[in-house]
Design an enzyme around this catalytic site. Structure first.
Site, short mmCIF file in Angstrom:
data_model
loop_
_atom_site.label_atom_id
_atom_site.label_comp_id
_atom_site.label_asym_id
_atom_site.label_seq_id
_atom_site.Cartn_x
_atom_site.Cartn_y
_atom_site.Cartn_z
N TRP A 128 49.56 81.15 43.48
CA TRP A 128 50.42 81.43 44.65
C TRP A 128 50.96 80.13 45.24
O TRP A 128 51.90 80.14 46.02
CB TRP A 128 49.66 82.22 45.72
N GLU B 77 38.70 80.62 50.63
CA GLU B 77 37.86 81.08 49.52
C GLU B 77 36.37 80.93 49.80
O GLU B 77 35.55 81.27 48.96
CB GLU B 77 38.23 80.31 48.25
N LYS C 261 37.78 77.02 54.30
CA LYS C 261 38.22 76.04 53.30
C LYS C 261 39.63 75.53 53.59
O LYS C 261 39.93 74.36 53.44
CB LYS C 261 38.18 76.71 51.91
N GLN C 262 40.51 76.45 53.97
CA GLN C 262 41.92 76.08 54.16
C GLN C 262 42.54 77.09 55.12
O GLN C 262 41.94 78.12 55.41
CB GLN C 262 42.63 76.11 52.82
C1 BGC Z 1 42.72 76.94 46.60
C2 BGC Z 1 43.72 78.02 46.26
C3 BGC Z 1 44.72 77.47 45.26
C4 BGC Z 1 44.01 76.88 44.05
C5 BGC Z 1 44.97 76.17 43.12
C6 BGC Z 1 42.07 76.44 45.32
O1 BGC Z 1 41.18 75.40 45.60
O2 BGC Z 1 41.73 77.42 47.46
O3 BGC Z 1 44.39 78.44 47.43
O4 BGC Z 1 45.59 78.47 44.87
O5 BGC Z 1 43.07 75.93 44.47
O6 BGC Z 1 45.59 75.09 43.77
#
Ligand code: BGC
Length: 769
Positions: free
Chosen positions: A357, A488, A601-602
């Site tokens: 995404w 996540e 996390k984000q």
């Molecule tokens: C992030 C995801 C992302 C993926 C690839 C993960 O660490 O949490 O949001 O899509 O990395 O960049």
């Protein structure tokens, strides 16, 4: 965090050889041209720590997943863009002794990535075990002008001896993928050939059957003159080389010029590849190294003309933003709608080079503003072409009636990761794909896209959401159970505010676009709804019912949107109270502990506020930012940029700048101690967003570009270009105010601090501070 990259506005520079930095540098100094790319491995043999990496865009392998207990709906494979044949190899023997920096005393080591002209340069002096001293200067690039070609000029000067130099340019196809799930090798040899001045090796991927032919052609220059040499051909399994022996004199340089071609069966019949490689080698070697290098500089000048950001007064920030833009341009050029942007681009194997995404949520804004609109259109078409597979993907999970669930990780449209709760349940990616369509149309006004492709995707996505929710008799509302949000660090949760908000937005937007297309293009609309059997009245009534009765968790005490049900049951210890020794938590804590913690996390709720900012008043944004940011560990590279933009929106310039530094120098300074795996390419687009949407305050309002800029304290000025509906503007923010320069022949009106400003074609004006 590391601090060994020298600051320079146009160059990334490393001085002195530190083998412990080598893998990090291999990532940072990577080269690419959208079609192929490689880590900054050495040409000559190196027995020290290294991660070899040569990649050909779109060539992947479906590695078997590693799942203990198989369940219905799990993907069959975990795709990875393969480490392909190594084409840079040049083996060097000095009177029979191998040149290997791991076994030499190295001095004057210098490595430079020249971002202005697009090449990698390296020089050093090495003293071998027996005391022979040589100086080496190497320069190479992946051609932007000729994207199936690369070239290397490698010069050796014996400093304290004369003797026999054995130079062996080679192509090695006996390659491993570090992240292979079962330690298998993924390539078989098809055929090979060598001739007096070169050769090729053709390899085929197991299972997927992609064929890639890699060829080399070389010549020598001694004492300033081209010399003819006689080479001994070497052919081994998955390997070709040519061994050349030359008498070298003390102080006299010998250069080998190696041209390489890398062609794949994605673009040619496999049976024609060898002949095409030979033609490419003839063409590029006739052109010559210097001409190719000049073409390279021109191709890069054209890129920079469009998408450079100039920062005056802060060389480290200038270097960092250029590095981010440089890597994005090396990864994706938008020429081919079968290709996409892997989170590590061509700089490492992690994330398998697959599409996430990240593309729609982070990269699309960069390409929309800085490249021709066909580039973003190609990114959208990539998903359009995979719609059938997204529908199959949803069917596999039990959805029907043309509902589509796009994969979280994909190469060809099929879901291909091997983690259920984290990856598959991140169904929010479906919303990002709809959001990218919305973004594309508001930037370009290309409404024809909606009738031709966009609406079909939107309906399929809206259908998915409408089936994914269920009615809660208890709440008398619709709920969305069993999802993972962008955070996540918590999986399989109920009612993630972001996912639910995005889902209803998708349904609203789909209804709006369906009405628009129906009015503007009735024939196309009729054809579409009959093709996909869209029962307009019935299906939109369901969408509307869900929109009206969706449940969104909210906390009445804090007055914030709740990330998910039960978030406040967690122990609320802020990140500032976590000892530094416990961070990053993803390396220090068990997964169990992470899942039970309140750490994010984000951006999650804040990702939604970023997307739909217009729907919230500033106090709501502030409350949510002040609540969630202190609980966020920013352990995804995608996190700081969203926070930087929101901090800027809230007028918190210091924090906006702090987050900007974190995103922009993430790889150059190896902030998260993981750059050796590859650079964080998709978050580099987020860095660009931090400058343009954060400091520049750029938004689309009332069908116009709108700017609300501020100048970070350390900077004298910053400027960037944006393309919008056919006009190209250069925006420069300085103490004098905001200068708007229209670089195109199309006049346009923009809003600056809320006031309309007409910028005539090829004119400029200053909005005083
Ligand atoms: C992030 C995801 C992302 C993926 C690839 C993960 O660490 O949490 O949001 O899509 O990395 O960049």
């Amino acid at each position: 965090m590391k601090d060994y990259i020298e600051v320079d506005e146009w160059r990334i520079i490393e001085r002195g050889f530190n083998p412990h930095h080598n893998k990090v540098s291999e990532s940072i100094f990577s080269l690419g041209n959208g079609r192929m790319g490689q880590r900054a491995n050495f040409e000559e043999t190196y027995s020290g720590e290294t991660l070899q990496g040569n990649y050909v865009a779109g060539v992947y392998y479906p590695d078997k997943t590693r799942v203990g207990w198989w369940k219905n709906g799990y993907p069959e494979y975990f795709a990875k863009v393969l480490n392909a044949a190594n084409w840079i190899g040049i083996d060097i023997l000095l009177d029979g002794e191998q040149l290997d920096l791991a076994k030499c005393e190295v001095s004057d080591f210098y490595r430079e990535l020249n971002m202005k002209k697009g090449y990698l340069e390296r020089s050093f002096t090495a003293k071998t075990a027996v005391g022979k001293v040589v100086k080496v200067e190497a320069i190479r690039f992946c051609s932007m002008a000729d994207d199936e070609a690369g070239a290397i000029k490698y010069t050796i000067t014996p400093i304290n001896f004369g003797g026999l130099l054995t130079i062996t340019p080679f192509i090695d196809g006996d390659i491993v993928n570090k992240d292979s799930n079962y330690d298998e090798k993924f390539w078989d040899e098809v055929k090979k050939e060598t001739w007096a001045t070169g050769g090729y090796l053709q390899m085929r991927t197991k299972k997927t059957g992609f064929e890639v032919t890699t060829g080399q052609e070389f010549s020598f220059v001694q004492n300033g003159k081209v010399v003819s040499t006689s080479a001994q051909s070497i052919q081994k399994e998955k390997y070709i080389a040519s061994k050349i022996e030359l008498q070298a004199k003390e102080g006299e340089s010998i250069s080998i010029i190696k041209y390489a071609a890398n062609l794949s069966s994605q673009n040619y019949n496999a049976a024609d590849l060898a002949a095409k490689v030979k033609q490419t080698l003839v063409r590029i070697s006739a052109k010559g190294f210097d001409t190719m290098l000049t073409e390279q500089a021109h191709a890069w000048a054209a890129k920079w003309k469009h998408n450079d950001i100039i920062i005056e007064g802060d060389a480290a920030a200038q270097q960092a933003i250029r590095f981010n833009i440089f890597q994005l341009n090396q990864t994706y050029t938008g020429e081919d709608d079968r290709l996409n942007i892997g989170p590590k681009g061509f700089t490492g194997e992690k994330y398998g080079g697959s599409t996430y995404w990240d593309t729609e949520a982070y990269c699309v804004p960069f390409y929309l503003s800085t490249a021709d609109q066909k580039v973003t259109r190609n990114l959208l078409l990539y998903r359009y072409k995979q719609l059938g597979k997204a529908i199959d993907n949803a069917k596999l999970l039990g959805f029907n009636n043309g509902a589509a669930l796009y994969p979280m990780v994909t190469m060809d449209g099929t879901e291909c990761h091997n983690e259920w709760e984290i990856t598959f349940e991140e169904i929010h990616r479906n919303g990002a794909i709809a959001y990218a369509i919305f973004n594309y149309v508001r930037y370009t006004a290309d409404e024809a896209y909606l009738a031709d492709y966009g609406l079909e995707v939107l309906i399929a996505i809206a259908r998915f959401w409408s089936q994914r929710v269920n009615w809660s008799a208890d709440k008398q509302q619709y709920v969305m159970l069993g999802v993972t949000g962008p955070n996540e660090y918590e999986n399989n949760i109920n009612n993630n505010w972001y996912t639910s908000t995005l889902a209803t937005w998708c349904m609203k937007y789909t209804i709006e676009i369906a009405d628009k297309v129906k009015a503007a293009e009735p024939a196309k609309y009729a054809a579409l709804i009959s093709k996909i059997n869209f029962k307009e009245a019935e299906e939109t009534a369901r969408f509307k019912d869900i929109i009206a009765k969706m449940y969104y968790p909210y906390d009445e005490k804090e007055h914030v949107f709740l990330q998910q049900d039960g978030y406040l049951d967690k122990e609320q210890i802020l990140v500032k109270d976590l000892p530094a020794s416990e961070r990053p938590i993803n390396q220090k804590w068990s997964w169990d502990r992470i899942l039970r913690s309140c750490y994010i996390k984000q951006a999650d709720v804040l990702q939604g506020i970023y997307f739909f900012e217009d729907q919230y008043d500033i106090e709501t944004i502030r409350r949510n930012f002040d609540f969630y940011e202190p609980r966020t560990v920013h352990e995804s590279s995608l996190s700081p940029c969203v926070h930087s933009i929101l901090a800027a929106k809230l007028g918190d310039e210091a924090r906006a700048y702090e987050f900007y530094l974190r995103t922009s120098r993430l790889d150059l300074d190896d902030y998260n101690n993981d750059t050796e795996d590859g650079c964080h390419i998709t978050s580099m687009a987020g860095t660009w967003m931090s400058v343009v949407e954060g400091f520049g305050g750029m938004r689309v309002r009332e069908d116009k570009l709108s700017f609300q800029p501020f100048l970070p304290g350390k900077w004298k000025s910053f400027s960037f270009n944006v393309g919008f509906r056919g006009a190209i503007l250069n925006i420069k923010v300085s103490a004098q105010g905001v200068q708007l320069k229209n670089l195109s022949g199309k006049e346009t009106t923009v809003l600056v601090y809320g006031k309309p400003q007409l910028v005539k074609a090829n004119h400029q004006l200053l909005v005083e501070a």
